[in-house]
Design a protein around this motif. Sequence first.
Motif, short mmCIF file in Angstrom:
data_model
loop_
_atom_site.label_atom_id
_atom_site.label_comp_id
_atom_site.label_asym_id
_atom_site.label_seq_id
_atom_site.Cartn_x
_atom_site.Cartn_y
_atom_site.Cartn_z
N ALA A 150 0.81 -1.22 0.00
CA ALA A 150 0.00 0.00 0.00
C ALA A 150 0.84 1.27 0.00
O ALA A 150 0.36 2.34 -0.36
N TYR A 151 2.11 1.16 0.41
CA TYR A 151 2.95 2.35 0.49
C TYR A 151 3.51 2.77 -0.87
O TYR A 151 3.47 3.94 -1.23
N ASN A 152 4.03 1.81 -1.63
CA ASN A 152 4.68 2.22 -2.88
C ASN A 152 4.54 1.20 -4.01
O ASN A 152 5.21 1.31 -5.02
N SER A 153 3.67 0.21 -3.87
CA SER A 153 3.52 -0.77 -4.94
C SER A 153 2.08 -1.25 -5.01
O SER A 153 1.78 -2.40 -4.70
N ASP A 154 1.20 -0.35 -5.41
CA ASP A 154 -0.21 -0.70 -5.59
C ASP A 154 -0.56 -0.55 -7.07
O ASP A 154 -0.83 0.55 -7.55
N TRP A 155 -0.53 -1.67 -7.79
CA TRP A 155 -0.81 -1.69 -9.23
C TRP A 155 -2.07 -2.47 -9.55
O TRP A 155 -2.26 -2.95 -10.67
N LEU A 156 -2.95 -2.61 -8.56
CA LEU A 156 -4.16 -3.40 -8.75
C LEU A 156 -5.03 -2.86 -9.89
O LEU A 156 -5.76 -3.62 -10.54
N HIS A 157 -4.97 -1.54 -10.12
CA HIS A 157 -5.82 -0.95 -11.15
C HIS A 157 -5.47 -1.44 -12.55
O HIS A 157 -6.29 -1.34 -13.46
N GLU A 158 -4.25 -1.95 -12.73
CA GLU A 158 -3.87 -2.41 -14.06
C GLU A 158 -4.47 -3.77 -14.41
O GLU A 158 -4.51 -4.13 -15.58
N ARG A 159 -4.92 -4.52 -13.41
CA ARG A 159 -5.58 -5.80 -13.64
C ARG A 159 -4.83 -6.61 -14.71
O ARG A 159 -5.37 -7.03 -15.72
N GLU A 160 -3.57 -6.83 -14.42
CA GLU A 160 -2.64 -7.32 -15.43
C GLU A 160 -2.79 -8.82 -15.72
O GLU A 160 -3.05 -9.62 -14.84
N TRP A 161 -2.64 -9.14 -17.00
CA TRP A 161 -2.50 -10.51 -17.50
C TRP A 161 -1.16 -10.61 -18.20
O TRP A 161 -0.64 -9.60 -18.69
N ARG A 162 -0.60 -11.81 -18.25
CA ARG A 162 0.67 -12.01 -18.95
C ARG A 162 0.64 -13.30 -19.77
O ARG A 162 -0.04 -14.27 -19.39
N ILE A 163 1.41 -13.29 -20.85
CA ILE A 163 1.68 -14.49 -21.65
C ILE A 163 3.18 -14.73 -21.61
O ILE A 163 3.96 -13.83 -21.99
N PRO A 164 3.65 -15.90 -21.16
CA PRO A 164 5.09 -16.17 -21.20
C PRO A 164 5.55 -16.43 -22.63
O PRO A 164 4.80 -17.00 -23.44
N VAL A 165 6.75 -16.01 -22.93
CA VAL A 165 7.33 -16.21 -24.27
C VAL A 165 8.44 -17.25 -24.16
O VAL A 165 9.35 -17.11 -23.34
#
Length: 239
Positions: free
Chosen positions: A133-148
Amino acid sequence: MTVATLQLREPGPAQSNLIYHFCGRPPGTGTSAGLDPGIAAMTPRDRLANILWDEQLRRSVPFGATSPMICFSESPIEHLTWLLAERMFPAWALLFTRQWVYNFGGGPVWYPREQQYYAMTPEQRNWAVRFDAYNSDWLHEREWRIPVAPGYAGLGIAPGSIQAIIVEEPGWQPWRQVPEPTGWMLDEYGMPSADPHDHHGTPEMAPRWRLPPLWTAAPRFWWDRANRRFSPVAVPAPG
């Protein structure tokens, strides 16, 4: 790359069936050190054009990861509008379905708290974004990833894979000059053959302004930032 065949369930209203690949980051956010320097030096607009012409999403190594991935964001339309208007994401993006991402081995990232994040193996952290909560809140990006997979520069995009394209300039079109045969043949001296049907010569080539097939095949929308709305983008008639 292995393609999955299982079908995902339909998403709920807080989720989205559309997954966005943004071609740029909001102001004030950094770029992964694992991104190809040539791609990192491009503007979001140029990255989009490059993807459309190469028909490939290029890999990068996300922050905290050790292996190359391709990153996306899951956003219902209201959330997408918020990302563009409030978080100031550059409006240069390609839209895919969540099923398409899943089929190529992709899925949503994990958001573990700091203690759990650092207890993970390096392979697990390829799928994780540290939550603090202090410096790493990226929940808004709702990220998905594909490995290469090793040895691959990215993931190819087949015709019909792109559900829509978003641009930030209303009149923008990804034109490029492409060498094409003129219909004449060149003889062994590089001169036009007296017989244009001479199949033993070399085709004469000349540059022609063209648009990439991925651009003309997908719906296209301009993000009107001043009025916070999308408008269709037409493709010019062939000239």
